[in-house]
Design a protein around this motif. Structure first.
Motif, short mmCIF file in Angstrom:
data_model
loop_
_atom_site.label_atom_id
_atom_site.label_comp_id
_atom_site.label_asym_id
_atom_site.label_seq_id
_atom_site.Cartn_x
_atom_site.Cartn_y
_atom_site.Cartn_z
N MET A 178 40.40 44.35 87.21
CA MET A 178 40.72 43.08 87.55
C MET A 178 40.88 43.50 89.15
N GLY A 179 40.30 42.63 90.08
CA GLY A 179 40.40 42.58 91.44
C GLY A 179 40.20 41.25 92.24
N ASP A 180 40.39 41.23 93.56
CA ASP A 180 40.25 39.86 94.16
C ASP A 180 39.43 40.00 95.56
N GLY A 181 38.96 41.33 95.82
CA GLY A 181 38.39 41.11 97.26
C GLY A 181 37.13 42.15 97.00
N ALA A 182 36.19 41.90 97.80
CA ALA A 182 34.94 42.38 98.04
C ALA A 182 34.95 43.96 97.76
N ASN A 183 35.91 44.50 98.32
CA ASN A 183 35.82 46.19 97.98
C ASN A 183 36.26 46.53 96.53
N ASP A 184 36.37 45.51 95.53
CA ASP A 184 36.65 45.63 94.31
C ASP A 184 35.41 45.53 93.50
N LEU A 185 34.35 45.04 93.88
CA LEU A 185 32.86 44.60 93.26
C LEU A 185 32.45 45.54 92.49
N LYS A 186 32.32 46.89 93.18
CA LYS A 186 31.55 48.08 92.45
C LYS A 186 32.58 48.41 91.12
N MET A 187 33.95 48.44 91.31
CA MET A 187 34.80 48.86 90.32
C MET A 187 34.50 47.82 88.95
N LEU A 188 34.56 46.40 89.48
CA LEU A 188 34.51 45.42 88.48
C LEU A 188 33.08 45.34 87.67
N GLY A 189 32.15 46.00 88.35
CA GLY A 189 30.82 46.01 88.06
C GLY A 189 30.60 47.03 86.67
#
Length: 285
Positions: free
Chosen positions: A238-249
């Motif tokens: 779970m995340g909210d910002g652009a720097n979370d996208l790789k983790m979310l992926g």
């Protein structure tokens, strides 16, 4: 083809909301989960239906998730969460800056970074931290005590996940001062963030060691998943910002939580109006 259900939820979910979405998704039935959520049974889930349902739901303030039938929370092994504006209600660096009358300058950079307009997160963080030079270290405790609050549903999500045997990771581009307190407070299994340098009781405007950026978030999640034997489809992130996208992926259940448009567009699941514990409604008891 795998049977899918459509979970719909909103603090103000009405019978009319559920019925309209059931019609759009050609559901075979409606099962109320609780006062704020319903499961629409055996729905169509082709791309066209998904787009129509999502568009209608966003216009009417309803969160939707197409999920395979029979999902069990105990089938997951890892829950990974961002901290600022995800687990908690604030961006800590902005509030630290606020103690020194610098909030506008810092938050402007924070917002641009989270929207993905500043591509180099490490550089954006260094710029923001540099503005904090000379701020008394006591400001950190003041922010934690006076400003920091858990977002709605945080404690229920984490305690329910832990009861199901899920290991919980907090991974943040923020600061260890806050992640360590939250790790202890919520009995989290692991937490990683950046360390602010302090000298003679004041912030130096520097970070100790390497910056924890998007790549590091992903690396920490993958290492944590390996440690606990979690395959991708057993990970909720779970995340909210652009720097979370790789983790979310790296997660089978990537969740954009009250997120920036860029993150919502690139993430399969989203909670735009519900609390963090809205994730729990996707799983059947």
């Amino acid at each position: 083809m795998t049977t899918h259900h459509l979970v719909v939820q909103s603090p103000g979910l009405s019978a009319e909301h559920a019925e309209q979405l059931a019609a759009l998704a050609q559901a075979q039935g409606i099962a109320r989960i609780n006062a704020t959520a319903a499961r629409l049974l055996d729905v169509q889930h082709d791309d066209g239906t998904r787009a129509e349902v999502t568009g209608w739901a966003e216009r009417h303030g309803v969160d939707t998730a197409f999920v395979p039938a029979g999902l069990k929370l105990s089938g997951c092994k890892v829950l990974a969460m961002d901290m600022d504006s995800t687990l908690i209600n604030i961006e800590c660096i902005d509030e630290i800056a606020g103690m020194a009358g610098l909030k506008d300058k810092v938050s402007e950079i924070t917002e641009a970074a989270m929207r993905g307009e500043i591509k180099d997160f490490s550089e954006s963080l260094r710029r923001r931290v540099a503005l904090l030079e000379g701020v008394p270290a006591d400001a950190l405790e003041q922010v934690y005590t006076e400003k920091l609050r858990l977002n709605p549903g945080a404690e229920r999500l984490i305690s329910t996940a832990q009861a199901a045997g899920i290991k919980v990771l907090l991974v943040s581009g923020g600061f260890t001062f806050f992640t360590e307190r939250l790790r202890e407070r919520l009995n989290l299994d692991s937490a990683h963030a950046n360390t602010l340098e302090i000298s003679n009781g004041v912030l130096t405007g520097k970070v100790v060691g390497d910056i924890l950026d998007a790549d590091a978030k992903e690396a920490h999640l993958r290492a944590f998943a390996r440690e606990h034997g979690a395959a991708q489809e057993q990970i909720i992130a779970m995340g909210d910002g652009a720097n979370d996208l790789k983790m979310l992926g790296a997660a089978g259940f990537p969740v954009a939580y009250h997120a920036k448009p860029l993150v919502r567009q690139q993430t399969r699941y989203a909670l735009n109006v519900s609390g963090l514990d809205g994730v729990l409604n996707w799983f059947e008891s």
